[in-house]
Design a protein around this motif. Structure first.
Motif, short mmCIF file in Angstrom:
data_model
loop_
_atom_site.label_atom_id
_atom_site.label_comp_id
_atom_site.label_asym_id
_atom_site.label_seq_id
_atom_site.Cartn_x
_atom_site.Cartn_y
_atom_site.Cartn_z
N GLU A 550 9.65 -25.17 -18.78
CA GLU A 550 9.95 -24.38 -17.59
C GLU A 550 9.89 -22.88 -17.87
OE1 GLU A 550 10.27 -25.40 -14.60
OE2 GLU A 550 10.12 -27.54 -15.11
N THR A 551 10.24 -22.47 -19.09
CA THR A 551 10.26 -21.03 -19.40
C THR A 551 8.85 -20.45 -19.49
OG1 THR A 551 10.34 -21.53 -21.77
CG2 THR A 551 12.43 -21.26 -20.63
N LEU A 552 7.85 -21.30 -19.73
CA LEU A 552 6.48 -20.82 -19.90
C LEU A 552 5.64 -20.99 -18.64
CD1 LEU A 552 5.68 -22.19 -23.47
CD2 LEU A 552 6.26 -19.84 -22.85
N GLN A 553 6.21 -21.59 -17.59
CA GLN A 553 5.42 -21.84 -16.38
C GLN A 553 4.84 -20.58 -15.77
OE1 GLN A 553 4.38 -24.84 -15.40
NE2 GLN A 553 5.42 -25.47 -17.29
N PRO A 554 5.56 -19.43 -15.75
CA PRO A 554 4.92 -18.22 -15.21
C PRO A 554 3.69 -17.78 -16.00
CG PRO A 554 7.30 -17.97 -15.25
CD PRO A 554 7.01 -19.23 -15.99
N SER A 555 3.67 -18.08 -17.30
CA SER A 555 2.52 -17.70 -18.13
C SER A 555 1.35 -18.63 -17.95
CB SER A 555 2.92 -17.66 -19.61
OG SER A 555 3.98 -16.75 -19.83
N PHE A 556 1.60 -19.85 -17.40
CA PHE A 556 0.54 -20.84 -17.24
C PHE A 556 -0.02 -20.88 -15.82
CE2 PHE A 556 2.69 -23.47 -20.79
CZ PHE A 556 2.14 -22.63 -21.74
N GLU A 557 0.39 -19.94 -14.97
CA GLU A 557 -0.08 -19.96 -13.59
C GLU A 557 -1.58 -19.75 -13.50
OE1 GLU A 557 2.14 -17.11 -11.45
OE2 GLU A 557 3.99 -18.30 -11.38
N GLY A 558 -2.14 -19.00 -14.46
CA GLY A 558 -3.58 -18.82 -14.45
C GLY A 558 -4.33 -20.05 -14.95
N LEU A 559 -3.74 -20.77 -15.90
CA LEU A 559 -4.38 -21.98 -16.42
C LEU A 559 -4.29 -23.13 -15.43
CD1 LEU A 559 -3.35 -22.12 -20.19
CD2 LEU A 559 -5.68 -22.13 -19.29
N PHE A 560 -3.13 -23.31 -14.81
CA PHE A 560 -2.90 -24.41 -13.87
C PHE A 560 -2.52 -23.80 -12.52
CE2 PHE A 560 -1.49 -25.77 -18.13
CZ PHE A 560 -2.48 -26.70 -18.39
N PRO A 561 -3.50 -23.37 -11.76
CA PRO A 561 -3.19 -22.63 -10.53
C PRO A 561 -2.64 -23.56 -9.45
CG PRO A 561 -5.56 -22.99 -10.73
CD PRO A 561 -4.95 -23.50 -12.00
N HIS A 562 -1.88 -22.96 -8.53
CA HIS A 562 -1.35 -23.66 -7.37
C HIS A 562 -1.60 -22.85 -6.10
CE1 HIS A 562 0.86 -25.55 -10.68
NE2 HIS A 562 1.05 -26.59 -9.88
#
Length: 701
Positions: A550-562
Motif C-alpha cells: 500500500e505504501t508504494l501504490q502512488p509510485s506504481f500509478e504509472g506502471l498500473f494505471p487506473h
C-alpha cells in the motif's frame, strides 16, 4: 779549555758602510754613536742638475682606439692555432671597444657570437625544455645563420641517433615559421645521403636516412623522398643496404601506410622478395622478419610521432618536395662569414619578423613601455587576482579515467569498492561515480554481476549513494532510446539487480508511465528486461507482494494505471505479453467493475414501427398468408433497368453505436410485445383443431 781573546771592536770610522759608486753616504735616520749626523760630518753632496720639463702625453682619440682595437682583433683572427692565449676577459674588453656596426670586425664578432649561441641551444635541447629553447632560438637571426643551424643540427643528430625525433620536431617547428631553413636542411641531408651511398659509408647513410625519416613523419618533407630512398637501397640489395632500409622503414612505415598505402605495399613486397631470393646473411634476414612482425603489430613500438613531440597543427605544416636525383644547391657559402654592407637594415628586418613570430610588440610599442608601465602593473595585478577556471574539463576527464582504471583493474566487487572509496572526488562531482559504473557495465558484451554488486555495495554504504543511483536510474530511463540494444540490456539488468536487492527504493519506478503515448520501443524493452531481472532476483510471489504494498501504490500509478480503460488494457496486455500476467489481476478486476458509458435517451418510435406492431396484433391466418405471399422479391430481380448503386453493402459497413442502441431497443420491444401475442394465436389455433375445424381444407391457416 783555551779562552778566546776578545777581538777589538771597530771604531766609528771603521763601522761606516762603504760608499756606492756615484751615491752619497747620507741615510735619513742613521745615527752614529747615538747622535744624528750633522751637516758638518757629512761629505759634500753632488750638485744636482735642474729638473727637466716634460711635454704632456697626447691622449688617443676614439678613432685611434677603434683602429687599434680592430688591428689587434684582426691580428688574433689571422694568428695560427696554438698561438698566444688571450684571456676571455681581455677578449671581451677588446670586442667591447669595437662599436662600429658597419665595420667588418664588428660583424665578424656578431657572426662568432651567433654561431656559439646556435650550437649551445641545439646541444642542450630535449623533450622537457623544447618549448623553452624554441623562443631563444628565434631570438637569434636564423635568416643569417640558417647555414650554421643546419650544420649544427646535422652534426648533433649524427653524434646521437636516439635524439633524432627531438631534433626533427625542433626542425619542424622552425620550418613552420621559416620554411627556407627547413628546405635547406632537407637538401643538405639528401646530399649527404647520396655522398654516403656512393662512398659506401654506412654510418653517414644511416644517420641521414634516420633524420629524413623523422622529418617525413613531421611532414617537413614528402613521403615520396623516403620511398625513393627505399627503392634505391633495395634495388641492388646488400647486407648494409638492406639493414639501412629496414631501419628506415621501421621509422617511416606507419606514416607511409597512412599517407601512401600503395607505396608501402610495394616496399614490403620488395622486402619479401629479398627475404626469399636474395643472398644475404642470416642476421639481415632476421632483421627483415622482425620488420614484418612490427608491421603486423601496427608499429605500436615505432610510432610515427610521439605524443609529446606532436607539437604542430596540421594546417601550420609546410611540406617540401625534394627529389632524390634532382640537382640540389646546398648553399655552402652560408657556413662562413661574409661582410654585409646592409647589415643594420637586415637586422632590423629580422627584428620585425621575430616580433611577428614570438608575438612581441613593435619598436613603437617598446618606446611606450616606460609610459605605460603603471597601467601594465595594474593589469598584471588584476590578472593575478582573477580566478582561473578550467574550461577544457581536463580534471573531469582525469577523474573519469581514474574511476575507469580502478574498476577495470579490480578482481572482486569488494576490492573495487574499497579502492573507489579512496578516490578523492571533488565537491559536486559525486554523480560521476555512479555514472561511470553504469557506463562500464554497459560497455561489456554481456551483463556481469560484478557491476551490480559494486552498485549494491555503494548504495548500502551511505544514503548519499542511494540517492545518486536513484537519480541515475531516472536519467538513464529518460535517455534510454540513445543506447543500442546490447547496452540497453546491460543497463536494465544492472538496475534490476539494484531493485531486486533493495539497494535503491522502489519509489524510483514512479518515473515509468506505461502507456502507448509515453513509451517508446526502447523504453518498453528496458522495462521488460528490468522486471525479468527483478523476478529472477526475488521470485514472482515476492514481486506480486511488493506490487500490492500500500505504501508504494502512488509510485506504481504509472506502471498500473487506473485513469482510463485504454491505458489499463495497454498495461494488462504488456505485462501479459512478457509473461507477468499475474501482476495484472487487480487491474483486470478494476476494468471489469468499471461503469460502462451511459446509453443515450431512447428516441420516439417511428410510424413504421407502430404500423408493424399493429399488423402483428391483428394477426390472422388469412392476413398471415397474404403477408407471406406478398414478400419483396430479391433486389436483383427488381433492378433490371436500373443502374447499380455504388453504396457498399451494408454488411461491410461499421455499425455506429447509436444504431446498435436502436436495434437493441427494437429487439426488446418485439420480444416483450409480439411473442405473447403469437403464443395466444397459436393456442387458439390448436383449440380450433381440437374442435374439428381443421378437417375442412378451406379452413387451413
Amino acid at each position: 779549555m783555551a779562552s778566546r781573546s776578545p777581538s777589538p771592536r771597530p771604531g766609528p770610522s771603521e763601522r761606516r758602510r762603504p760608499q756606492r759608486n756615484g751615491g752619497d753616504s747620507y741615510r735619513p735616520g742613521e745615527r752614529e754613536n747615538g747622535r744624528t749626523p750633522s751637516r758638518d760630518d757629512a761629505e759634500p753632496l753632488r750638485q744636482r742638475s735642474p729638473p727637466r720639463r716634460r711635454s704632456p702625453v697626447a691622449m688617443p682619440t676614439d678613432e685611434e682606439k677603434q683602429a687599434a682595437a680592430k688591428a689587434e682583433y684582426q691580428k688574433m683572427l689571422n694568428a695560427r692555432s696554438g698561438g698566444t692565449y688571450i684571456p676571455p676577459a681581455r677578449l671581451r674588453a677588446l670586442q667591447a671597444q669595437i662599436t662600429d656596426k658597419s665595420s667588418k670586425e664588428y660583424q665578424r664578432m656578431a657572426w662568432e657570437a651567433l654561431k656559439k649561441s646556435i650550437n649551445g641551444l641545439i646541444n642542450k635541447v630535449s623533450i622537457a625544455n623544447l618549448k623553452f629553447i624554441v623562443p631563444e632560438l628565434f631570438a637569434e637571426n636564423l635568416i643569417r645563420g640558417r647555414g650554421l643551424f643546419c650544420r649544427s643540427i646535422m652534426k648533433a643528430q649524427a653524434a646521437s641517433l636516439p635524439f633524432t625525433p627531438i631534433y626533427a620536431a625542433f626542425a619542424a617547428i622552425v620550418n613552420t615559421k621559416l620554411p627556407q631553413v627547413g628546405e635547406l636542411l632537407v637538401k643538405r641531408l639528401v646530399t649527404v645521403f647520396r655522398k654516403g651511398f656512393k662512398r659506401n659509408d654506412k654510418a653517414v647513410c644511416l644517420s641521414s636516412a634516420m633524420f629524413l625519416a623523422h622529418l617525413c613523419n613531421q611532414q617537413v618533407v614528402h613521403e615520396m623522398l623516403a620511398a625513393q630512398m627505399l627503392l634505391l637501397l633495395l634495388s641492388k640489395p646488400t647486407d648494409d643496404s638492406v639493414e639501412i632500409a629496414v631501419g628506415l622503414m621501421k621509422e617511416v612505415g606507419q606514416h607511409m601506410e597512412e599517407m601512401s598505402p600503395p607505396i608501402a605495399m610495394a616496399v614490403f613486397d620488395q622486402f619479401r622478395t629479398i627475404l626469399n631470393e636474395a643472398d644475404i646473411e642470416k642476421r639481415v634476414q632476421y632483421m627483415v622478419e622482425v620488420l614484418f612482425q612490427v608491421r603486423r603489430d601496427k608499429f605500436k613500438d615505432n610510432p610515427a610521432v610521439k605524443e609529446e613531440l606532436d607539437l604542430i597543427e596540421e594546417e601550420d605544416q609546410i611540406t617540401h618536395r625534394v627529389e632524390l636525383d634532382a640537382t640540389i644547391d646546398v648553399q655552402d657559402g652560408l657556413n662562413v662569414f661574409k661582410y654585409d654592407p646592409d647589415w643594420e637594415e637586415n637586422e632590423a628586418a629580422y627584428k620585425k619578423l621575430k616580433g611577428e613570430i614570438l608575438g612581441e610588440g613593435s619598436d613603437y610599442d617598446d618606446d611606450d613601455d616606460d609610459e605605460d608601465g603603471s597601467s601594465d602593473e595594474e593589469e598584471d595585478s588584476q590578472e593575478k587576482a582573477m580566478e582561473i577556471k578550467d574550461q577544457t574539463n581536463t580534471d573531469l576527464v582525469n577523474l573519469r579515467k581514474t574511476i575507469y582504471l580502478t574498476i577495470m583493474s579490480s578482481m572482486e566487487a569488494d576490492e573495487c569498492v574499497h579502492k573507489l572509496m579512496k578516490v578523492n572526488l571533488p565537491v559536486g562531482q559525486e554523480p560521476e561515480l555512479p555514472s561511470m559504473v553504469v557506463e562500464c557495465c554497459s560497455q561489456e558484451k554481456t551483463y556481469t554481476k560484478f557491476f551490480g554488486m559494486i552498485g549494491e555495495r555503494f548504495a548500502k554504504i551511505n544514503r548519499l549513494w542511494t540517492d545518486l543511483f536513484e537519480q541515475s536510474f531516472m536519467k538513464y530511463y529518460d535517455t534510454i532510446h540513445r543506447y543500442e540494444t546490447n547496452r540497453l540490456r546491460n543497463i536494465a539488468r544492472f538496475f534490476g539487480h539494484l531493485f531486486g536487492s533493495d539497494a535503491i527504493g522502489w519509489h524510483a519506478l514512479s518515473v515509468v508511465h506505461l502507456n502507448e503515448d509515453e513509451t517508446t520501443s526502447a523504453s518498453r524493452i528496458f522495462i521488460k528486461i528490468l522486471f525479468q531481472e527483478i523476478a529472477e532476483e526475488l521470485g514472482m510471489p515476492k514481486v506480486q507482494a511488493r506490487m500490492k504494498d500500500e505504501t508504494l501504490q502512488p509510485s506504481f500509478e504509472g506502471l498500473f494505471p487506473h485513469d482510463n480503460p485504454r491505458n489499463i488494457r495497454f498495461s494488462i496486455n504488456y505485462f501479459t505479453s512478457i509473461g507477468m500476467g499475474a501482476l495484472t489481476e487487480e487491474m483486470r478486476e478494476y476494468l471489469a467493475k468499471m461503469p460502462k458509458p451511459g446509453l443515450p435517451a431512447p428516441a420516439k418510435a417511428a410510424e413504421s414501427d407502430s404500423d408493424s406492431v399493429s399488423s402483428y396484433s391483428s394477426y390472422t391466418g388469412s392476413s398471415y398468408s397474404s403477408r407471406s405471399r406478398s414478400r419483396t422479391p430479391p433486389r436483383r430481380a427488381l433492378s433490371r433497368g436500373r443502374t447499380l448503386s455504388r453504396t457498399p453493402p451494408r454488411r461491410g459497413r461499421p455499425v455506429s453505436y447509436s444504431r446498435r442502441v436502436r436495434l437493441a431497443e427494437l429487439h426488446e420491444r418485439i420480444r416483450t410485445r409480439l411473442v405473447p401475442h403469437v403464443e395466444s394465436v397459436a393456442t387458439a389455433a390448436i383449440r380450433a383443431t381440437d374442435h374439428g375445424l381443421g378437417h375442412h381444407p378451406d379452413k387451413r391457416a
